[in-house]
Design a protein around this motif. Structure first.
Motif, PDB file in Angstrom:
ATOM      1  N   SER A 154       1.000  -1.100   0.066  1.00  6.33           N
ATOM      2  CA  SER A 154       0.165   0.013   0.033  1.00  6.33           C
ATOM      3  C   SER A 154       0.974   1.252  -0.036  1.00  6.33           C
ATOM      4  CB  SER A 154      -0.893   0.043   1.381  1.00  6.33           C
ATOM      5  OG  SER A 154      -0.150   0.243   2.565  1.00  6.33           O
ATOM      6  N   ALA A 155       0.064   2.418  -0.193  1.00  5.27           N
ATOM      7  CA  ALA A 155       1.066   3.742  -0.062  1.00  5.27           C
ATOM      8  C   ALA A 155       1.614   4.031   0.999  1.00  5.27           C
ATOM      9  CB  ALA A 155      -0.022   5.048  -0.496  1.00  5.27           C
ATOM     10  N   GLY A 156       1.128   3.473   1.967  1.00  9.80           N
ATOM     11  CA  GLY A 156       1.870   3.655   3.586  1.00  9.80           C
ATOM     12  C   GLY A 156       2.675   2.741   3.825  1.00  9.80           C
ATOM     13  N   MET A 157       2.697   1.598   3.477  1.00 12.77           N
ATOM     14  CA  MET A 157       3.531   0.643   3.537  1.00 12.77           C
ATOM     15  C   MET A 157       4.901   0.964   2.899  1.00 12.77           C
ATOM     16  SD  MET A 157       1.272  -2.796   3.241  1.00 12.77           S
ATOM     17  CE  MET A 157       2.455  -4.089   3.248  1.00 12.77           C
ATOM     18  N   THR A 158       4.690   1.375   1.465  1.00 12.34           N
ATOM     19  CA  THR A 158       5.839   1.879   0.605  1.00 12.34           C
ATOM     20  C   THR A 158       6.701   3.054   1.350  1.00 12.34           C
ATOM     21  OG1 THR A 158       4.416   1.149  -1.217  1.00 12.34           O
ATOM     22  CG2 THR A 158       6.369   2.566  -1.476  1.00 12.34           C
ATOM     23  N   PRO A 171      22.818   6.303  10.015  1.00 14.79           N
ATOM     24  CA  PRO A 171      23.391   7.912   9.617  1.00 14.79           C
ATOM     25  C   PRO A 171      23.515   8.741  10.712  1.00 14.79           C
ATOM     26  CG  PRO A 171      20.951   7.448   8.832  1.00 14.79           C
ATOM     27  CD  PRO A 171      21.309   6.048   9.245  1.00 14.79           C
ATOM     28  N   ARG A 172      24.211   9.664  10.464  1.00 19.24           N
ATOM     29  CA  ARG A 172      24.282  10.697  11.590  1.00 19.24           C
ATOM     30  C   ARG A 172      23.334  11.511  11.262  1.00 19.24           C
ATOM     31  NH1 ARG A 172      30.423  12.533  12.584  1.00 19.24           N
ATOM     32  NH2 ARG A 172      29.299  13.621  14.261  1.00 19.24           N
ATOM     33  N   VAL A 173      22.750  11.854  10.028  1.00 19.96           N
ATOM     34  CA  VAL A 173      21.888  12.842   9.584  1.00 19.96           C
ATOM     35  C   VAL A 173      20.818  12.248   8.907  1.00 19.96           C
ATOM     36  CG1 VAL A 173      21.624  15.070   8.671  1.00 19.96           C
ATOM     37  CG2 VAL A 173      23.592  14.968   9.783  1.00 19.96           C
ATOM     38  N   LEU A 174      19.879  12.199   9.327  1.00 22.49           N
ATOM     39  CA  LEU A 174      18.626  11.679   8.481  1.00 22.49           C
ATOM     40  C   LEU A 174      17.652  12.564   7.791  1.00 22.49           C
ATOM     41  CD1 LEU A 174      17.317   8.675   7.874  1.00 22.49           C
ATOM     42  CD2 LEU A 174      16.097   9.137   9.975  1.00 22.49           C
ATOM     43  N   VAL A 175      17.501  12.622   6.414  1.00 22.70           N
ATOM     44  CA  VAL A 175      16.673  13.667   5.790  1.00 22.70           C
ATOM     45  C   VAL A 175      15.482  13.096   5.072  1.00 22.70           C
ATOM     46  CG1 VAL A 175      16.762  15.595   4.108  1.00 22.70           C
ATOM     47  CG2 VAL A 175      18.920  14.806   5.245  1.00 22.70           C
ATOM     48  N   LEU A 176      14.508  13.589   5.686  1.00 22.66           N
ATOM     49  CA  LEU A 176      13.078  12.911   5.202  1.00 22.66           C
ATOM     50  C   LEU A 176      12.148  13.898   4.322  1.00 22.66           C
ATOM     51  CD1 LEU A 176      12.339  11.221   8.734  1.00 22.66           C
ATOM     52  CD2 LEU A 176      13.710  10.426   6.492  1.00 22.66           C
ATOM     53  N   ASP A 177      11.756  13.913   3.308  1.00 13.29           N
ATOM     54  CA  ASP A 177      10.697  14.894   2.531  1.00 13.29           C
ATOM     55  C   ASP A 177       9.553  14.274   2.598  1.00 13.29           C
ATOM     56  OD1 ASP A 177       9.865  16.868   1.124  1.00 13.29           O
ATOM     57  OD2 ASP A 177      10.907  16.246  -0.807  1.00 13.29           O
ATOM     58  N   GLU A 178       8.462  14.800   3.373  1.00 10.88           N
ATOM     59  CA  GLU A 178       7.193  14.471   3.512  1.00 10.88           C
ATOM     60  C   GLU A 178       6.960  12.801   3.972  1.00 10.88           C
ATOM     61  OE1 GLU A 178       4.588  16.155   3.612  1.00 10.88           O
ATOM     62  OE2 GLU A 178       5.230  18.109   2.823  1.00 10.88           O
ATOM     63  N   PRO A 179       7.574  12.551   5.046  1.00  9.60           N
ATOM     64  CA  PRO A 179       7.557  11.283   5.376  1.00  9.60           C
ATOM     65  C   PRO A 179       6.338  10.496   5.834  1.00  9.60           C
ATOM     66  CG  PRO A 179       8.436  12.206   7.274  1.00  9.60           C
ATOM     67  CD  PRO A 179       8.428  13.422   5.961  1.00  9.60           C
ATOM     68  N   PHE A 180       5.519  11.492   6.407  1.00 12.75           N
ATOM     69  CA  PHE A 180       4.199  10.983   6.915  1.00 12.75           C
ATOM     70  C   PHE A 180       2.780  11.015   5.842  1.00 12.75           C
ATOM     71  CE2 PHE A 180       6.726  12.470  10.444  1.00 12.75           C
ATOM     72  CZ  PHE A 180       6.924  11.163  11.179  1.00 12.75           C
ATOM     73  N   GLU A 181       3.426  11.394   4.534  1.00  8.70           N
ATOM     74  CA  GLU A 181       2.018  11.522   3.630  1.00  8.70           C
ATOM     75  C   GLU A 181       1.984  10.104   3.299  1.00  8.70           C
ATOM     76  OE1 GLU A 181       1.960  14.260  -0.284  1.00  8.70           O
ATOM     77  OE2 GLU A 181       3.500  12.723  -0.186  1.00  8.70           O
ATOM     78  N   SER A 182       0.269   9.847   3.380  1.00  9.57           N
ATOM     79  CA  SER A 182      -0.196   8.407   2.909  1.00  9.57           C
ATOM     80  C   SER A 182      -0.049   7.526   4.089  1.00  9.57           C
ATOM     81  CB  SER A 182       0.222   7.946   1.811  1.00  9.57           C
ATOM     82  OG  SER A 182       0.086   8.920   0.650  1.00  9.57           O
ATOM     83  N   VAL A 183       0.388   7.728   5.238  1.00 14.27           N
ATOM     84  CA  VAL A 183       0.712   6.903   6.245  1.00 14.27           C
ATOM     85  C   VAL A 183      -0.203   6.957   7.337  1.00 14.27           C
ATOM     86  CG1 VAL A 183       2.309   6.086   8.203  1.00 14.27           C
ATOM     87  CG2 VAL A 183       3.208   7.193   6.021  1.00 14.27           C
ATOM     88  N   ASP A 184      -0.923   5.822   7.744  1.00 11.05           N
ATOM     89  CA  ASP A 184      -2.121   5.932   8.801  1.00 11.05           C
ATOM     90  C   ASP A 184      -1.735   6.338  10.193  1.00 11.05           C
ATOM     91  OD1 ASP A 184      -1.553   3.083  10.799  1.00 11.05           O
ATOM     92  OD2 ASP A 184      -0.974   2.889   8.602  1.00 11.05           O
ATOM     93  N   PRO A 185      -2.528   6.867  10.806  1.00 11.32           N
ATOM     94  CA  PRO A 185      -2.274   7.339  12.195  1.00 11.32           C
ATOM     95  C   PRO A 185      -1.265   6.479  13.140  1.00 11.32           C
ATOM     96  CG  PRO A 185      -4.642   7.861  11.678  1.00 11.32           C
ATOM     97  CD  PRO A 185      -3.983   6.971  10.649  1.00 11.32           C
ATOM     98  N   VAL A 186      -1.588   4.903  12.957  1.00  9.07           N
ATOM     99  CA  VAL A 186      -0.887   4.277  14.151  1.00  9.07           C
ATOM    100  C   VAL A 186       0.546   4.051  13.546  1.00  9.07           C
ATOM    101  CG1 VAL A 186      -0.641   1.786  14.894  1.00  9.07           C
ATOM    102  CG2 VAL A 186      -3.101   2.809  14.785  1.00  9.07           C
ATOM    103  N   SER A 187       0.549   3.934  12.448  1.00 12.83           N
ATOM    104  CA  SER A 187       2.093   3.611  11.705  1.00 12.83           C
ATOM    105  C   SER A 187       2.804   5.056  11.992  1.00 12.83           C
ATOM    106  CB  SER A 187       2.011   3.353  10.196  1.00 12.83           C
ATOM    107  OG  SER A 187       1.481   2.192   9.907  1.00 12.83           O
TER     108      SER A 187
END
Length: 270
Positions: A154-158, A171-187
């Protein structure tokens, strides 16, 4: 770091801060006639959970792509943990984890294969990559889908497998672009807990997001970006200035207007 405002008189350009997780000065990028990033400057402290927020087209993704060595800037400089990004790009890339977009991964691999592949690309031994991959699949609630090809996720699993692939080499620095888009509230809550714990160990998280409530809840610092420049930056409390962060964001970037008067939109009243 105190609050900076784009309305203040421009201070002299200060040198890059080698002690920061990320230090940016005068970053500039233009695509044909559009200036995407316009002299942006920012310092991100080590161990911070740093949110980058801004309207669509503000320059957030372009900035992150330049800072992580994925896009060559037209001007300015960036440093990660004391290393100049473009003079020492291979060293920098070994120190960071960049969450890929779903379109950038090999989705014909299973989740387990994708994570092991990501680890071995980073120079890890297969046995260690397999161990860490299984740890991540458990942490991200993907154990049951370990042997399912990612194209069937699913989109959230991906999203979750993309984030896991960015973390496997610690990594010492983690860069995330919109990581919560399409992710369900529990995940989303589970991901947030993992990231907060990572930052507590001294790692630095940089996350771009449109979800202001999440940024306010989990970030220690925030920068508001608009039209390729930093409008305000500092701790969440400093930038919010005693107000709800979303209201403060709307004040800084503008663009809010009265509801359009659509005579035909009457909700059924005749």
């Amino acid at each position: 770091m105190g609050v900076m405002s784009a309305n203040d008189s421009m201070p002299p350009i200060t040198p890059l801060d080698a002690s920061a997780a990320v230090s940016i000065r005068g970053l500039f990028k233009q695509f044909e006639n559009k200036i995407a990033v316009n002299g942006l400057a920012l310092d991100i402290p080590v161990g911070s959970f740093y949110g980058l927020v801004g309207p669509n087209g503000a320059g957030k993704t372009t900035t992150l792509n330049m800072v992580t060595g994925l896009l060559v800037p037209d001007g300015g400089a960036a440093m990660i943990l004391g290393h100049d990004v473009w003079r020492d790009v291979n060293t920098v890339k070994r120190m960071i984890g960049v969450m890929p977009q779903p379109s950038q991964i090999f989705d014909r691999l299973t989740g387990l294969q994708l994570l092991v592949y990501a680890g071995m690309l980073r120079g890890m031994k297969r046995a260690e990559a397999v161990k860490r991959a299984n740890d991540l699949l458990k942490a991200f609630d993907l154990e049951a889908s370990a042997n399912v090809i990612v194209a069937d996720y699913s989109a959230g699993m991906t999203k979750k497998i993309c984030l896991a692939s960015a973390m496997i080499h610690s990594p010492r620095v983690l860069v995330l672009d919109e990581p919560f888009e399409s992710v369900d509230p529990v995940s989303s809550a589970n991901l947030r807990d993992i990231l907060i714990e990572y930052a507590a160990t001294g790692g630095t998280v940089i996350v771009s997001s449109h979800v202001m409530s999440l940024v306010e809840k989990m970030c220690t610092h925030v920068a508001v970006i608009n039209r390729g420049q930093v409008c305000a930056a500092g701790t969440v409390e400093q930038v919010a200035a005693g107000e709800d962060l979303e209201e403060r964001f709307l004040q800084l970037v503008g663009g809010r207007h009265q509801a359009a008067q659509l005579d035909w939109l009457d909700g059924g009243a005749q």
